[in-house]
Scaffold this active site. Structure first.
Site, PDB file in Angstrom:
ATOM      1  CG  HIS A   1     -12.019   0.381   5.890  1.00  0.00           C
ATOM      2  ND1 HIS A   1     -11.206  -0.040   6.924  1.00  0.00           N
ATOM      3  CD2 HIS A   1     -11.182   0.906   4.954  1.00  0.00           C
ATOM      4  CE1 HIS A   1      -9.943   0.225   6.609  1.00  0.00           C
ATOM      5  NE2 HIS A   1      -9.898   0.800   5.427  1.00  0.00           N
TER       6      HIS A   1
ATOM      7  CB  CYS B   1      -2.079  -2.683   5.344  1.00  0.00           C
ATOM      8  SG  CYS B   1      -3.801  -2.160   5.161  1.00  0.00           S
TER       9      CYS B   1
ATOM     10  CG  ASP C   1      -6.532  -0.016   1.361  1.00  0.00           C
ATOM     11  OD1 ASP C   1      -6.882  -1.201   1.460  1.00  0.00           O
ATOM     12  OD2 ASP C   1      -6.684   0.823   2.264  1.00  0.00           O
TER      13      ASP C   1
ATOM     14  CE  LYS D   1      -3.980  -4.250   1.216  1.00  0.00           C
ATOM     15  NZ  LYS D   1      -4.688  -3.267   2.017  1.00  0.00           N
TER      16      LYS D   1
ATOM     17  CG  HIS E   1      -8.391   5.282   3.090  1.00  0.00           C
ATOM     18  ND1 HIS E   1      -9.275   5.156   4.144  1.00  0.00           N
ATOM     19  CD2 HIS E   1      -7.937   4.037   2.850  1.00  0.00           C
ATOM     20  CE1 HIS E   1      -9.339   3.900   4.513  1.00  0.00           C
ATOM     21  NE2 HIS E   1      -8.554   3.176   3.742  1.00  0.00           N
TER      22      HIS E   1
ATOM     23  CG  HIS F   1     -11.214   1.029   0.490  1.00  0.00           C
ATOM     24  ND1 HIS F   1     -11.378  -0.255   0.961  1.00  0.00           N
ATOM     25  CD2 HIS F   1     -10.210   1.566   1.228  1.00  0.00           C
ATOM     26  CE1 HIS F   1     -10.514  -0.480   1.945  1.00  0.00           C
ATOM     27  NE2 HIS F   1      -9.786   0.601   2.116  1.00  0.00           N
TER      28      HIS F   1
ATOM     29  CG  ASP G   1      -1.953  -1.116   1.197  1.00  0.00           C
ATOM     30  OD1 ASP G   1      -1.844  -2.002   0.330  1.00  0.00           O
ATOM     31  OD2 ASP G   1      -2.838  -1.136   2.067  1.00  0.00           O
TER      32      ASP G   1
HETATM   33  C1  VGL Z   1      -4.439   1.036   6.153  1.00  0.00           C
HETATM   34  C2  VGL Z   1      -5.660   2.187   7.676  1.00  0.00           C
HETATM   35  C3  VGL Z   1      -6.788   2.052   6.920  1.00  0.00           C
HETATM   36  C4  VGL Z   1      -3.109   0.500   5.741  1.00  0.00           C
HETATM   37  C5  VGL Z   1      -5.557   0.875   5.380  1.00  0.00           C
HETATM   38  O1  VGL Z   1      -2.835   0.385   4.531  1.00  0.00           O
HETATM   39  O2  VGL Z   1      -2.320   0.190   6.639  1.00  0.00           O
HETATM   40  N1  VGL Z   1      -4.504   1.683   7.296  1.00  0.00           N
HETATM   41  N2  VGL Z   1      -6.714   1.396   5.773  1.00  0.00           N
END
Ligand code: VGL
Length: 198
Positions: A62, A145, A51, A103, A78, A53, A9
């Site tokens: 989330h 993550c 990530d 993901k 995000h 979404h 990520d």
């Molecule tokens: C993440 C917070 C929310 C990460 C993803 O990539 O660590 N942290 N979503």
């Protein structure tokens, strides 16, 4: 032994100026690229996750919808699929051979093991198909993550090293705890200077 590099990520929204910026995120992007440039032949397999979404629906709790995020279980919007925030950070230079994993469509999706490649193959299956036995883990965020991806990798029987100079976390305390938990579960905490060491 077949070792893979797993890059979690390293996206605009998790780096400085992004929707859920992690301090040091941009530096991690540059440092991962430097490592790959200095050691172009070390990794036969490189996987990078994003990530990814859904814009609508809160992604199963989330996203904080009509509420303040708690930055533990709920987060500001995000990494919405196909937006600039979900793109890799510009300083992350990935080899052509990198396998890209998405993901978090409609769900929190913290771990890369919840992700799939462009043909819908699960990450865990791809690791097995590639014969990977050992993974080096880097990226964002240490306490979410990276933590859950590392714990899943250990559960899948991988030998796991976390390069502590190539991760950055949401908060210092939870990041320290995450690294301690990973070490307790069997991960080796090392710096990327050890990249060529078996
Ligand atoms: C993440 C917070 C929310 C990460 C993803 O990539 O660590 N942290 N979503």
């Amino acid at each position: 032994m077949t070792r893979a590099l797993i890059i979690i990520d390293v996206q605009n929204d998790f780096t400085e100026g992004g929707a859920l910026a992690v301090e040091g995120g941009a530096a991690v992007a540059g440092a991962i690229s430097a490592l790959l440039a200095e050691h172009p032949n070390t990794y036969g397999h490189i996987f990078a996750s994003r990530d990814w979404h859904d814009a609508e629906g809160g992604n199963n709790g989330h996203f904080a919808v009509d509420a303040e995020p708690d930055f533990v279980d709920t987060w500001p919007v995000h990494c919405v699929a196909d937006t600039a925030g979900a793109e890799y950070h510009a300083a992350l230079v990935l080899p052509e051979s990198t396998v890209h994993i998405l993901k978090g469509q409609g769900q929190p999706g913290y771990s890369i093991f919840e992700g799939v490649d462009g043909s819908g193959e699960k990450f865990g299956e791809l690791l097995i198909a590639a014969g990977v036995t050992d993974v080096d883990l880097v990226g964002l965020a240490t306490d979410y993550c990276v933590r859950l991806s590392g714990l899943d990798a250990l559960e899948h029987g991988q030998h796991v090293r976390v390069f502590t100079d190539l991760v950055a976390g949401v908060a210092p305390e939870s990041s320290e705890q995450a690294l301690a938990e990973l070490a307790h579960a069997g991960a080796v905490l090392a710096t990327s200077e050890l990249v060529e060491q078996a």
